[in-house]
Design an enzyme around this catalytic site. Structure first.
Site, PDB file in Angstrom:
ATOM      1  N   ALA A 156       0.860  -1.188   0.000  1.00  0.00           N
ATOM      2  CA  ALA A 156       0.000   0.000   0.000  1.00  0.00           C
ATOM      3  C   ALA A 156       0.888   1.227   0.000  1.00  0.00           C
ATOM      4  O   ALA A 156       2.028   1.198   0.492  1.00  0.00           O
ATOM      5  CB  ALA A 156      -0.917  -0.002   1.220  1.00  0.00           C
ATOM      6  N   SER A 157       0.354   2.326  -0.556  1.00  0.00           N
ATOM      7  CA  SER A 157       1.123   3.563  -0.623  1.00  0.00           C
ATOM      8  C   SER A 157       0.210   4.723  -0.246  1.00  0.00           C
ATOM      9  O   SER A 157      -0.929   4.813  -0.720  1.00  0.00           O
ATOM     10  CB  SER A 157       1.682   3.766  -2.036  1.00  0.00           C
ATOM     11  OG  SER A 157       2.368   4.989  -2.124  1.00  0.00           O
ATOM     12  N   ALA A 158       0.734   5.608   0.614  1.00  0.00           N
ATOM     13  CA  ALA A 158      -0.016   6.793   1.023  1.00  0.00           C
ATOM     14  C   ALA A 158       0.893   8.008   0.909  1.00  0.00           C
ATOM     15  O   ALA A 158       2.025   7.920   0.428  1.00  0.00           O
ATOM     16  CB  ALA A 158      -0.538   6.635   2.449  1.00  0.00           C
ATOM     17  N   ALA A 215       3.870   7.586   3.801  1.00  0.00           N
ATOM     18  CA  ALA A 215       4.679   6.370   3.861  1.00  0.00           C
ATOM     19  C   ALA A 215       4.061   5.298   2.973  1.00  0.00           C
ATOM     20  O   ALA A 215       2.936   5.443   2.475  1.00  0.00           O
ATOM     21  CB  ALA A 215       4.780   5.880   5.300  1.00  0.00           C
ATOM     22  N   GLN A 216       4.819   4.228   2.768  1.00  0.00           N
ATOM     23  CA  GLN A 216       4.279   3.055   2.099  1.00  0.00           C
ATOM     24  C   GLN A 216       4.732   1.809   2.855  1.00  0.00           C
ATOM     25  O   GLN A 216       5.672   1.846   3.649  1.00  0.00           O
ATOM     26  CB  GLN A 216       4.679   2.994   0.639  1.00  0.00           C
ATOM     27  CG  GLN A 216       6.128   2.782   0.338  1.00  0.00           C
ATOM     28  CD  GLN A 216       6.399   2.863  -1.166  1.00  0.00           C
ATOM     29  OE1 GLN A 216       5.720   3.581  -1.913  1.00  0.00           O
ATOM     30  NE2 GLN A 216       7.389   2.126  -1.630  1.00  0.00           N
ATOM     31  N   VAL A 217       4.041   0.683   2.593  1.00  0.00           N
ATOM     32  CA  VAL A 217       4.210  -0.534   3.386  1.00  0.00           C
ATOM     33  C   VAL A 217       4.651  -1.676   2.482  1.00  0.00           C
ATOM     34  O   VAL A 217       4.090  -1.877   1.388  1.00  0.00           O
ATOM     35  CB  VAL A 217       2.898  -0.895   4.107  1.00  0.00           C
ATOM     36  CG1 VAL A 217       3.038  -2.193   4.876  1.00  0.00           C
ATOM     37  CG2 VAL A 217       2.496   0.238   5.054  1.00  0.00           C
ATOM     38  N   ASP A 273      -7.624   7.642  14.758  1.00  0.00           N
ATOM     39  CA  ASP A 273      -7.704   7.537  13.294  1.00  0.00           C
ATOM     40  C   ASP A 273      -8.397   6.231  12.913  1.00  0.00           C
ATOM     41  O   ASP A 273      -7.924   5.479  12.064  1.00  0.00           O
ATOM     42  CB  ASP A 273      -6.291   7.595  12.698  1.00  0.00           C
ATOM     43  CG  ASP A 273      -6.302   7.991  11.221  1.00  0.00           C
ATOM     44  OD1 ASP A 273      -7.334   8.505  10.762  1.00  0.00           O
ATOM     45  OD2 ASP A 273      -5.284   7.787  10.543  1.00  0.00           O
TER      46      ASP A 273
END
Length: 549
Positions: free
Chosen positions: A128-130, A133-135, A284
């Site tokens: 996943a990418s935000a 950050a990304q994972v 959140d």
């Protein structure tokens, strides 16, 4: 130069989406209004979209930092009209991933070892990418499946540039917006700055996750993944990989036979447990961060991720909030008004009767609905909107709480539309209040304070002696102050008496002069007796008096 180009870019987007419509909210001086009337956005056609949609699209075009700021504003319904807040809730934080090679380089640089030594396996393609950050998926040498969260390279520089521009716009709003001083847009940007820079520090997120994990250790309500502290830095976070059904996937939950009523009620219980038992809550909790363990469908368990934003409440805020909610459902609006004033949420000069009437006007229609249809989140929202008229200042901790409650409530109603939030919350709140102010709470407070009292016990005689000495010194000081005040009063009385004698003497001289016969040249010799008497009285009054010191 880059900041100037960024400013031009923002100006272009404002023109393109005709955001000049929002300027009617701001009172500008006449020269600035003329300049804005000549601004280039009039060359752009107005899109056939609502103002909320245009603002949302503009923020998405400006990039991830403005997107996250818009997402924050969507929770501030005390600041935003409903149509804009609803549009901003649809902001999508979709950012293209950065190359896996860069992620590997950051991991190796921060953890000071090659990826091949740190992990048995490291997936270069991100899960996943935000915006921040990304994972990546990985596996530790012992076989533990983990996820590796990596901060986007160069993001801190971009954030600093964009926040500097946000401060500029906030200062203009605070200066020219009629609600600017009360709603404090500069403080809103400051809160956002702190929030987003906290998200950039993955050590802080790891600490938040560890605290929540301890709070819910062995709990059947929620599971918090384990943090692996040997693999943590400010830009890298390694955490246990979890597997579950996304909470928003109601079809998958139904297919797994999950009891949605129990799941929805557990969500409410988790929220109130975090807020009132722990005073430390995951702030959140949107559907993307919540999963469900359906191994036991009749007793499902939540799984939470992404702990960059947490909220806390002081014991005073906890107490006021609980008493507000209980008073609200008892329709004791005067108590709600008094609690707002006592807590300092509204000014102490607020007239209780007027505030009570305003709260009643807002809240009474809510009780025309069944309890299961009453929204706690909407209640808090309307309460804050009403308090705005009485100069309620922005309370950041309550804003996070309201945002979280709206998420939890919306999620619960999505899972189980007949969720009766009050039925779940009421017993919890009453039991919490009993534990806080009842014998159990007093004993717990005594138990917590006893070690400190015992530690300070040997010092108590000296502390008592010092306190008595200070009281005596204070008494002597008060006596000297009283003596000085007494002398000052005597001086003031003497001065007042002197002024009166001066004016009387002046009047006497004037009277003597008017009473004289000025027709003759030797008028002093021909003054009537009464004129001489008046002059003598005046001289007597002017002469200084002897006073006792």
């Amino acid at each position: 130069m880059s900041r100037l180009l960024r400013l031009f870019r923002i100006g272009f987007v404002v023109c393109r989406y005709r955001l000049d419509e929002f300027l009617h909210l701001v009172r500008l001086p006449l020269p600035l209004k003329i300049l804005l009337w000549l601004a280039p956005w009039h060359l752009f056609p107005r899109p056939r979209l609502t103002r909320g949609e245009r603002l949302r699209m503009a923020l998405e075009e400006l990039g991830p930092i403005f997107i996250k700021f818009g997402q924050l504003l969507s929770t501030r319904r005390d600041l935003m009209p409903d149509d804009i807040a609803n549009a901003l809730r649809q902001l999508q934080d979709q950012v293209p991933p950065f190359p896996g090679d860069q992620a590997r380089a950051i991991v190796e640089r921060d953890l000071r070892a090659p990826v091949t030594e740190l992990f048995d396996y490291f997936e270069a393609e991100p899960m996943a990418s935000a915006s921040v950050a990304q994972v990546h998926a990985a596996r530790l040498p012992g076989g533990q499946e983990v996820v590796v969260k990596v901060i986007r390279p160069g993001i801190d520089k971009t954030i600093r540039q964009d926040i500097a521009l946000m401060y500029l716009m906030a200062e203009l709003l605070q200066r020219y917006w009629e609600d600017g001083h009360r709603l404090r847009p500069v403080e809103v940007v400051s809160d956002y700055e702190q929030t987003i820079f906290d998200e950039l520090d993955l050590q802080r997120e790891a600490a938040n996750a560890s605290q929540l994990r301890r709070n819910f250790d062995q709990s059947s309500l929620i599971y918090i993944p384990e943090v692996f502290w040997d693999y943590i830095s400010a830009r890298v976070l390694v955490m246990e990989r979890i597997h579950g059904i996304p909470v928003a996937d109601v079809e998958a939950l139904n297919a797994a036979g999950v009891n949605l009523k129990v799941l929805a009620e557990k969500g409410v219980e988790i929220f109130f447990t975090q807020v009132f038992r722990d005073s430390f809550f995951h702030a959140d909790m949107h559907p993307g961060n919540i999963f469900v363990n359906a191994e036991n469908p009749q007793d499902p368990r939540y799984i939470a991720i992404d702990f960059g934003i947490v909220g806390t409440l002081t014991p005073e805020d906890q107490s006021y909030l609980a008493r507000n909610l209980l008073a609200f459902f008892k329709r004791d609006y005067r108590q709600v008004a008094v609690l707002h004033i006592q807590s300092g949420w509204v000014p102490a000069t607020t007239r209780v009767n007027e505030f009570e009437a305003a709260i009643r006007t807002v809240c009474e229609p809510i009780f025309e609905k069944p309890l299961r249809d009453i929204s706690f989140g909407q209640f808090l929202l309307r309460l804050f909107q009403t308090a705005r008229r009485f100069d309620m200042t922005v309370q950041p901790q309550l804003v996070l709480l309201q945002k979280t409650l709206l998420n939890v409530e919306g999620l619960g109603r999505q899972l189980y539309p007949d969720l009766d939030l009050w039925q779940t919350a009421h017993p919890f709140l009453e039991n919490w209040m009993k534990r806080r102010i009842g014998p159990q709470g007093l004993f717990k407070a005594f138990e917590q304070q006893l070690p400190t009292w015992l530690e300070q016990a040997p010092e108590m005689p000296q502390m008592l002696h010092d306190a008595i000495g200070q009281l005596r010194a204070l008494d002597r000081f008060n006596q000297s102050q009283e003596s000085g005040i007494s002398r000052l009063r005597q001086d003031l009385r003497r001065n007042e008496s002197g002024r009166r004698r001066y004016w009387i003497a002046t009047l006497c001289f004037v009277a003597a002069w008017l009473g004289s016969d000025q027709a003759t040249l030797s008028w002093l010799q021909q003054l009537p007796l009464q004129s001489w008497l008046l002059a003598a009285i005046g001289i007597y009054l002017i002469l200084p008096r002897r006073t006792d010191s």
